[in-house]
Design a protein around this motif. Structure first.
Motif, PDB file in Angstrom:
ATOM      1  N   GLY A  17      -7.693 -37.422  16.211  1.00 54.93           N
ATOM      2  CA  GLY A  17      -8.208 -36.854  15.086  1.00 54.93           C
ATOM      3  C   GLY A  17      -8.272 -35.366  15.295  1.00 54.93           C
ATOM      4  N   MET A  18      -8.853 -34.817  16.297  1.00 52.62           N
ATOM      5  CA  MET A  18      -8.991 -33.417  16.461  1.00 52.62           C
ATOM      6  C   MET A  18      -7.452 -32.811  16.537  1.00 52.62           C
ATOM      7  SD  MET A  18     -11.575 -33.463  19.902  1.00 52.62           S
ATOM      8  CE  MET A  18     -11.344 -31.551  19.958  1.00 52.62           C
ATOM      9  N   ASP A  20      -5.083 -33.998  14.702  1.00 49.66           N
ATOM     10  CA  ASP A  20      -4.553 -33.995  13.299  1.00 49.66           C
ATOM     11  C   ASP A  20      -5.168 -32.709  12.697  1.00 49.66           C
ATOM     12  OD1 ASP A  20      -2.950 -36.195  13.741  1.00 49.66           O
ATOM     13  OD2 ASP A  20      -4.654 -37.694  13.101  1.00 49.66           O
ATOM     14  N   MET A  21      -6.362 -32.664  13.195  1.00 52.23           N
ATOM     15  CA  MET A  21      -7.229 -31.322  12.218  1.00 52.23           C
ATOM     16  C   MET A  21      -6.499 -30.182  12.528  1.00 52.23           C
ATOM     17  SD  MET A  21      -9.517 -30.781  10.011  1.00 52.23           S
ATOM     18  CE  MET A  21     -10.578 -29.147   9.570  1.00 52.23           C
ATOM     19  N   ASN A  22      -6.254 -29.932  13.765  1.00 51.28           N
ATOM     20  CA  ASN A  22      -5.542 -28.790  14.156  1.00 51.28           C
ATOM     21  C   ASN A  22      -4.172 -28.456  13.397  1.00 51.28           C
ATOM     22  OD1 ASN A  22      -7.673 -27.769  15.892  1.00 51.28           O
ATOM     23  ND2 ASN A  22      -6.867 -28.989  17.626  1.00 51.28           N
ATOM     24  N   THR A  23      -3.560 -29.608  13.451  1.00 53.97           N
ATOM     25  CA  THR A  23      -2.176 -29.484  12.722  1.00 53.97           C
ATOM     26  C   THR A  23      -2.157 -29.253  11.315  1.00 53.97           C
ATOM     27  OG1 THR A  23      -1.245 -31.251  14.197  1.00 53.97           O
ATOM     28  CG2 THR A  23      -0.206 -30.944  12.179  1.00 53.97           C
ATOM     29  N   VAL A  24      -3.299 -29.815  10.776  1.00 53.15           N
ATOM     30  CA  VAL A  24      -3.502 -29.461   9.225  1.00 53.15           C
ATOM     31  C   VAL A  24      -3.868 -28.218   8.879  1.00 53.15           C
ATOM     32  CG1 VAL A  24      -5.208 -30.061   7.045  1.00 53.15           C
ATOM     33  CG2 VAL A  24      -4.165 -31.811   8.403  1.00 53.15           C
ATOM     34  N   LEU A  25      -4.898 -27.281   9.830  1.00 50.53           N
ATOM     35  CA  LEU A  25      -5.215 -26.194   9.698  1.00 50.53           C
ATOM     36  C   LEU A  25      -4.025 -25.065   9.855  1.00 50.53           C
ATOM     37  CD1 LEU A  25      -8.547 -26.064  11.719  1.00 50.53           C
ATOM     38  CD2 LEU A  25      -8.198 -25.899   9.296  1.00 50.53           C
TER      39      LEU A  25
END
Length: 262
Positions: A17-18, A20-25
């Motif tokens: 999840g972390m 994925d979050m970094n990728t989204v940012l």
């Protein structure tokens, strides 16, 4: 995530999840803004096992960073909440200062003035004392008077300049090949120019009086320049007597003045 103020049992962290979050940012091209204040933004509000974490983030993009390079997020005290409020500050952007209403004398000459006042002045529809009705009516009138001044007199000096250029073109045409239509138009435009001249004169006269009332006789450069100008205007350069004799020297002026009043 930020570290806690106090130790607590380790929990299972979803690394996927972390990621994925970094990728989204990264795909959204947003990043953390510069922050000031408390390093932690949330606490569990427990006495036995108090835990603080940073779970609130202030995110910006490159366009924001370019437009407001000195902006920053300030995390304030939580007060009654368990989260700290975040306030974005932009020091380079000055807050809009609402200017106090000024009634300019030149708008009285405008033919729309009485109609504007009549349309906005309705004290009979206001409930309250006579003083309150007067105050409220004047407040309701401000917007319409501002609009009247803006429509006809905003940038008054530039309006005078443009109108003067228009009149010059018409006058040049009349001197070259006069005709009735051009003459009528020249009279109409020159009348408009004269009205603008009068409005400009009244505007700057009122502004000068306001400025003098504001700075007064304070020990400022403006005051000393004004005094020197008045001294120059009021200086007696020479006098003449009843026989038209000329007195130009300072001593002669003094003697003649003393003899006259004696």
């Amino acid at each position: 995530m930020a570290s806690n103020h106090s130790s607590y049992p380790h929990s299972i962290i979803d690394v996927a999840g972390m990621d994925d979050m970094n990728t989204v940012l990264q795909e959204a091209e947003i990043f953390e803004a510069q922050a000031k204040g408390s390093p932690f933004t949330w606490w569990n509000n427990q006495e036995d096992n108090p835990i603080s974490k940073k779970i609130d983030h202030s995110l910006i993009n490159q366009a924001w960073a370019n437009s407001f390079p000195d902006s920053f997020a300030e995390y304030l005290e939580p007060d009654q909440s368990d989260h700290t409020p975040c306030l974005f500050r932009t020091p380079s952007v000055r807050s809009r200062i609402r200017k106090p209403f000024k009634f300019y004398h030149h708008i009285i000459d405008n033919p729309e003035f009485l109609v504007t006042v009549g349309n906005a002045w309705h004290p009979e529809s206001i409930v309250g004392t006579a003083q309150f009705k007067l105050m409220r009516s004047m407040k309701c009138l401000k917007k319409d008077l501002r609009g009247l001044n803006k429509r006809h007199y905003s940038g008054i000096s530039e309006r005078v300049k443009q109108q003067g250029a228009k009149v010059e073109v018409l006058q040049r045409a009349l001197l070259t090949s006069p005709d009735r239509a051009t003459a009528v138009e020249e009279h109409r435009e020159r009348d408009t120019l004269n009205k603008l001249f009068t409005a400009e004169q009244k505007f700057y006269r009122q502004r000068s009086r306001v400025r003098w009332a504001y700075v007064g006789d304070r020990n400022t450069t403006f005051y000393h320049k004004t005094v020197n100008q008045r001294v120059t205007q009021n200086h007696i350069h020479y006098l003449r007597d009843e026989d038209n004799n000329f007195f130009g020297a300072t001593s002669a002026i003094k003697e003649h003045s003393a003899a006259y009043f004696q």
